[in-house]
Design a protein around this motif. Structure first.
Motif, PDB file in Angstrom:
ATOM      1  N   THR A 168      -3.265  -7.125   3.735  1.00  0.00           N
ATOM      2  CA  THR A 168      -4.336  -6.344   2.566  1.00  0.00           C
ATOM      3  C   THR A 168      -3.952  -4.844   2.739  1.00  0.00           C
ATOM      4  OG1 THR A 168      -6.086  -8.025   3.460  1.00  0.00           O
ATOM      5  CG2 THR A 168      -6.711  -5.733   2.669  1.00  0.00           C
ATOM      6  N   GLU A 169      -3.559  -4.370   3.920  1.00  0.00           N
ATOM      7  CA  GLU A 169      -3.403  -2.830   4.175  1.00  0.00           C
ATOM      8  C   GLU A 169      -1.897  -2.685   3.126  1.00  0.00           C
ATOM      9  OE1 GLU A 169      -4.956  -1.823   8.430  1.00  0.00           O
ATOM     10  OE2 GLU A 169      -3.069  -2.989   8.165  1.00  0.00           O
ATOM     11  N   LEU A 170      -0.911  -3.737   3.478  1.00  0.00           N
ATOM     12  CA  LEU A 170       0.288  -3.623   2.671  1.00  0.00           C
ATOM     13  C   LEU A 170       0.039  -3.429   1.076  1.00  0.00           C
ATOM     14  CD1 LEU A 170       3.026  -5.199   4.930  1.00  0.00           C
ATOM     15  CD2 LEU A 170       2.918  -2.844   4.252  1.00  0.00           C
ATOM     16  N   ILE A 191      -0.353   7.460   3.251  1.00  0.00           N
ATOM     17  CA  ILE A 191      -0.788   6.413   3.926  1.00  0.00           C
ATOM     18  C   ILE A 191      -2.200   6.660   4.394  1.00  0.00           C
ATOM     19  CG2 ILE A 191      -0.698   4.527   5.941  1.00  0.00           C
ATOM     20  CD1 ILE A 191       2.404   4.377   5.262  1.00  0.00           C
ATOM     21  N   PRO A 192      -2.521   7.897   5.173  1.00  0.00           N
ATOM     22  CA  PRO A 192      -3.654   8.090   5.540  1.00  0.00           C
ATOM     23  C   PRO A 192      -4.764   8.285   4.682  1.00  0.00           C
ATOM     24  CG  PRO A 192      -2.092   9.230   6.787  1.00  0.00           C
ATOM     25  CD  PRO A 192      -1.273   8.882   5.678  1.00  0.00           C
ATOM     26  N   THR A 193      -4.391   8.652   3.599  1.00  0.00           N
ATOM     27  CA  THR A 193      -5.568   9.137   2.525  1.00  0.00           C
ATOM     28  C   THR A 193      -5.706   7.730   1.855  1.00  0.00           C
ATOM     29  OG1 THR A 193      -4.262  10.988   2.066  1.00  0.00           O
ATOM     30  CG2 THR A 193      -5.592  10.378   0.330  1.00  0.00           C
ATOM     31  N   ILE A 194      -4.951   6.762   1.634  1.00  0.00           N
ATOM     32  CA  ILE A 194      -4.972   5.455   0.752  1.00  0.00           C
ATOM     33  C   ILE A 194      -5.977   4.604   1.689  1.00  0.00           C
ATOM     34  CG2 ILE A 194      -4.111   3.387  -0.008  1.00  0.00           C
ATOM     35  CD1 ILE A 194      -1.471   5.350  -0.681  1.00  0.00           C
ATOM     36  N   LEU A 195      -5.405   4.677   3.081  1.00  0.00           N
ATOM     37  CA  LEU A 195      -6.287   3.481   4.086  1.00  0.00           C
ATOM     38  C   LEU A 195      -7.494   4.314   4.519  1.00  0.00           C
ATOM     39  CD1 LEU A 195      -3.317   1.859   6.060  1.00  0.00           C
ATOM     40  CD2 LEU A 195      -4.642   0.949   3.709  1.00  0.00           C
ATOM     41  N   GLY A 196      -7.612   5.470   4.649  1.00  0.00           N
ATOM     42  CA  GLY A 196      -8.742   6.222   5.357  1.00  0.00           C
ATOM     43  C   GLY A 196      -8.456   6.546   6.745  1.00  0.00           C
ATOM     44  N   TYR A 197      -7.213   6.228   7.341  1.00  0.00           N
ATOM     45  CA  TYR A 197      -6.830   6.176   8.841  1.00  0.00           C
ATOM     46  C   TYR A 197      -5.542   6.333   9.013  1.00  0.00           C
ATOM     47  CZ  TYR A 197      -6.323   1.239   8.265  1.00  0.00           C
ATOM     48  OH  TYR A 197      -6.162   0.067   7.881  1.00  0.00           O
ATOM     49  N   GLU A 198      -4.923   7.001  10.257  1.00  0.00           N
ATOM     50  CA  GLU A 198      -3.786   7.184  10.347  1.00  0.00           C
ATOM     51  C   GLU A 198      -3.088   5.990  11.044  1.00  0.00           C
ATOM     52  OE1 GLU A 198      -1.011  10.238  10.093  1.00  0.00           O
ATOM     53  OE2 GLU A 198      -3.074  11.000  10.445  1.00  0.00           O
TER      54      GLU A 198
END
Length: 369
Positions: A335-337, A348-355
């Motif tokens: 799902t993340e990928l 990536i941090p902006t898209i997923l909301g976490y580092e």
């Protein structure tokens, strides 16, 4: 000098082709040969097919069953009979043996993989010959080795064997199937993986009436074993005593030279032990980066994600045509990928909301196939 030797014998060598009954003289010679090697101080493992074939003969079946449940029931009947025959013969020669039944799931989890290794290590140190087979009675289709050629190569890789002998119904590898092409040329030595790929195209995939492997599976097994630094030999199963002569330097069978710099045990486990849960399709730049430059896989190089998987699962890495180029353990779930594929690591941090991890697959967890 003490060697670790894995010997795989196929159903076609263990049974009479017409009836499926056990070829007792061959099995007796095999037991004598392996016992002799043990007395010389070598560590020996036998990977033996034949449970289904023996079960069929015991139950009076005239052909190998296709339904999985029946096949598993027949294997349960045959395995007990087969191990009893081995135990009787090896006991006569005062050589203790142990039965080891494996499924692919025993090699999928790293902890179980190491546990299997420790079991083999203890058995070999005790001077016991493990007799290994796939646990056909309980193995589910998606977690089957598929054939004992592959199983024997994985066992040889696992125990860091020096030799793998694949005993079959022909005396060596030929340029084509000698049973149907009279002028097929014998091949004595294969020195690199490229040659294996060229040869595989010309070999039949079918095994015998009672067996599952053809020459293709043996070449595939040789690829796995040689990558682990194991010298592999295809030779005739009806003459197990050839093993002693080959170890003494005689040019019998087809030899596959071990790779001079074998891949690490962890990377072999990633390449051959685990079952991939999905696929990542890569652009040309990513394929070059991982295959030629030895770099980690970044999200920017992924064009598509296929399948459902969790972080740390194994996936196949494919080029745009769908050809597998590598395997690895992912740092993100599917799902993340789906959200970050094609994007730069800094996004990536902006898209997923976490580092998250900077790499999708770190090069230490990636192996070329």
């Amino acid at each position: 000098m003490t060697k670790t030797i894995v010997v795989k014998i196929g159903t076609s060598s263990l049974t009479q082709p017409e009836t499926g009954q056990l070829a007792l003289s061959t099995i007796a010679t095999l037991a004598e040969t392996l016992s002799h090697l043990r007395r010389q101080g070598h560590r020996v493992i036998l990977v033996s097919s034949g449970a289904v074939g023996v079960g069929c003969a015991r139950l009076g079946l005239t052909e190998k069953p296709k339904a999985i449940a029946l096949k598993q029931a027949v294997a349960a009947v045959g395995q007990g009979r087969l191990i009893r025959v081995y135990d009787d013969l090896f006991t006569t020669l005062q050589q203790p043996i142990a039965q080891v039944l494996l499924t692919r799931s025993d090699l999928v989890q790293r902890s179980r993989y190491l546990n299997v290794y420790n079991t083999f290590k203890e058995l070999l140190e005790l001077g016991i010959i493990p007799v290994v087979n796939e646990n056909d009675t309980v193995a589910v289709e998606e977690l089957k080795f598929g054939d004992n050629d592959t199983l024997s190569a994985l066992v040889a890789s696992l125990v860091h064997a020096d030799w793998l002998f694949l005993l079959t119904d022909v005396d060596r590898l030929y340029s084509a199937d000698p049973r149907s092409v009279p002028d097929a040329q014998p091949i004595s030595l294969v020195s690199n993986i490229k040659e294996l790929e060229e040869l595989q195209v010309q070999t039949g995939a079918q095994g015998s009436q009672w067996g599952t492997g053809g020459m293709v599976t043996k070449i595939s097994a040789a690829r796995i074993a040689t990558a682990a630094g194991v010298r592999t030999v295809i030779t005739e199963g009806r003459h197990p005593s050839n093993i002693k002569q080959i170890l003494q330097g005689e040019s019998i069978g087809t030899h596959f030279e071990a790779q001079p710099e074998p891949t690490s045990a962890r990377k072999r486990w990633i390449a051959y032990g685990v079952v991939p849960s999905g696929r990542l399709y890569l652009d040309e730049g990513a394929v070059i980066a991982i295959s030629r430059a030895g770099k980690s896989l970044l999200a920017a190089g992924i064009t598509a994600v296929e399948g459902e998987f969790d972080s740390q699962d194994a996936v196949q890495l494919c080029d745009k045509s769908g050809k597998e180029v590598a395997r690895g353990l992912v740092n993100y779930n599917s799902t993340e990928l789906q959200k970050i594929c094609g994007r730069r690591s800094s996004e990536i941090p902006t898209i997923l909301g976490y580092e998250g991890a900077e790499t999708v697959i770190h090069r230490d967890n990636l192996v070329l196939t």
